[in-house]
Write an enzyme that holds these catalytic residues in place. Structure first.
Site, PDB file in Angstrom:
ATOM      1  N   ASP A   1       0.814  -1.220   0.000  1.00 35.63           N
ATOM      2  CA  ASP A   1       0.000   0.000   0.000  1.00 35.63           C
ATOM      3  C   ASP A   1       0.847   1.270   0.000  1.00 35.63           C
ATOM      4  O   ASP A   1       2.065   1.217   0.190  1.00 35.63           O
ATOM      5  CB  ASP A   1      -0.965   0.001   1.202  1.00 35.63           C
TER       6      ASP A   1
ATOM      7  N   HIS B   1      -7.121  -4.486  10.475  1.00 37.09           N
ATOM      8  CA  HIS B   1      -6.876  -4.226   9.049  1.00 37.09           C
ATOM      9  C   HIS B   1      -5.614  -4.922   8.568  1.00 37.09           C
ATOM     10  O   HIS B   1      -4.665  -5.145   9.310  1.00 37.09           O
ATOM     11  CB  HIS B   1      -6.902  -2.727   8.709  1.00 37.09           C
TER      12      HIS B   1
ATOM     13  N   GLU C   1      -9.636  -1.803   5.599  1.00 41.36           N
ATOM     14  CA  GLU C   1     -10.207  -1.453   6.897  1.00 41.36           C
ATOM     15  C   GLU C   1     -11.503  -2.217   7.162  1.00 41.36           C
ATOM     16  O   GLU C   1     -12.179  -2.628   6.213  1.00 41.36           O
ATOM     17  CB  GLU C   1     -10.515   0.052   6.914  1.00 41.36           C
TER      18      GLU C   1
ATOM     19  N   ASN D   1      -7.170  -2.727  14.631  1.00 37.36           N
ATOM     20  CA  ASN D   1      -8.595  -2.947  14.332  1.00 37.36           C
ATOM     21  C   ASN D   1      -8.784  -4.122  13.369  1.00 37.36           C
ATOM     22  O   ASN D   1      -9.862  -4.327  12.833  1.00 37.36           O
ATOM     23  CB  ASN D   1      -9.227  -1.674  13.741  1.00 37.36           C
TER      24      ASN D   1
HETATM   25  C1  GLP Z   1      -0.342   0.253   8.660  1.00 39.55           C
HETATM   26  C2  GLP Z   1      -0.090  -0.564   7.406  1.00 39.55           C
HETATM   27  C3  GLP Z   1      -0.302  -2.038   7.621  1.00 39.55           C
HETATM   28  C4  GLP Z   1       0.337  -2.467   8.934  1.00 39.55           C
HETATM   29  C5  GLP Z   1      -0.312  -1.765  10.079  1.00 39.55           C
HETATM   30  C6  GLP Z   1       0.238  -2.139  11.449  1.00 39.55           C
HETATM   31  O1  GLP Z   1      -1.552   0.916   8.711  1.00 39.55           O
HETATM   32  N1  GLP Z   1      -0.854  -0.127   6.277  1.00 39.55           N
HETATM   33  O2  GLP Z   1       0.224  -2.756   6.524  1.00 39.55           O
HETATM   34  O3  GLP Z   1       0.216  -3.854   9.091  1.00 39.55           O
HETATM   35  O4  GLP Z   1      -0.177  -0.371   9.897  1.00 39.55           O
HETATM   36  O5  GLP Z   1       1.380  -1.406  11.722  1.00 39.55           O
HETATM   37  P1  GLP Z   1       2.402  -1.685  12.903  1.00 39.55           P
HETATM   38  O6  GLP Z   1       3.206  -2.856  12.452  1.00 39.55           O
HETATM   39  O7  GLP Z   1       3.227  -0.440  12.978  1.00 39.55           O
HETATM   40  O8  GLP Z   1       1.614  -1.949  14.124  1.00 39.55           O
END
Ligand code: GLP
Length: 242
Positions: A67, A138, A143, A136
């Site tokens: 993304d 995702h 989402e 959440n």
């Molecule tokens: C972001 C990314 C996800 C990722 C998530 C969790 O929003 N788009 O791909 O898995 O955050 O991030 P973290 O690993 O910093 O908790």
């Protein structure tokens, strides 16, 4: 689905990196699906070490990222392209033209999304996809919602994601409100998936992911329909989900 509980973050990262090493050593032209966020940083550190000691060769590898924020370009320190350059690509022997991240500055976002899916299909799909998980549920930027979208698409971010990701920005108001993300359908086409989760704020969604129930309210639960998913968690989450 396989669940692996590791002592700590370092051990989780090592396991994921070893798995990637095995895949690349077996298939030097492997297609790696990569993720951003704090969680995969340890995996990338391990891969950099392995590359320096000649235990893994990225010269023929291709990468596709999940993304990108809309409106942020590669020189923006908050963009995911910048993150990948600084946390991995600049330190390994990969050919930069074989690294793909959706273009958040594309004039025609819909076309960019189509091109991105076509690119992945042309590459004959992803050999191993690394995933983190939002608190959440995702996955990438898919989402929680009534409807999930299969292909790469433009999406709005929820308040909770904007809040969670604001730690990387000066303030929550600077976090982009939308992103271009690979869809769950595209992610599910990956031949193998490794999902890493660490820390107590992920315990609830990981518990749902392992519950045997599938709901669009926790997009990660879709992964239960995939035949080769390994969930790698630390002992902290392990204790909380028992
Ligand atoms: C972001 C990314 C996800 C990722 C998530 C969790 O929003 N788009 O791909 O898995 O955050 O991030 P973290 O690993 O910093 O908790």
């Amino acid at each position: 689905m396989k669940l692996v509980i590791k002592k700590d973050y370092d051990e989780m990262s090592k396991l994921a990196a070893e798995t990637i090493k095995g895949i690349v050593n077996n298939k030097p032209t492997a297609i790696l699906g990569l993720a951003t966020g704090s969680t995969p940083i340890g995996v990338y550190k391990e891969l950099i070490k392995m590359n320096k000691s000649n235990d893994i060769d990225f010269s023929k590898v291709t990468t596709v990222n999940l993304d990108e924020y809309i409106g942020l370009g590669e020189n923006d320190p908050q963009s995911y392209r910048y993150f990948m350059n600084k946390n991995l690509f600049e330190y390994i022997n990969i050919n930069k033209s074989n690294t793909f991240v959706p273009n958040g500055l594309a004039e025609n976002i819909e076309q960019e999304a189509k091109n991105y899916d076509n690119k992945i299909d042309e590459l004959d799909g992803i050999d191993v996809q690394i995933l983190g998980i939002g608190s959440n549920g995702h996955i990438a930027f898919n989402e929680p919602s009534d409807v999930l979208i299969a292909g790469t698409h433009l999406t709005g971010l929820t308040e909770s994601t904007i809040e969670a990701n604001s730690r990387f920005f000066d303030s929550a108001s600077e976090v982009p409100k939308s992103a271009l993300t690979m869809g769950l359908g595209q992610i599910m086409k990956s031949r193998k998936i490794l999902l890493l989760a660490q820390g107590e704020n992920k315990a609830e969604v990981v518990k749902e992911l392992l519950s045997g129930k599938i709901t669009t309210k926790n997009p990660s639960t879709m992964l239960q329909m995939h035949k080769d998913v390994t969930i790698i968690i630390d002992e902290e989450i392990g204790k909380l989900i028992k």
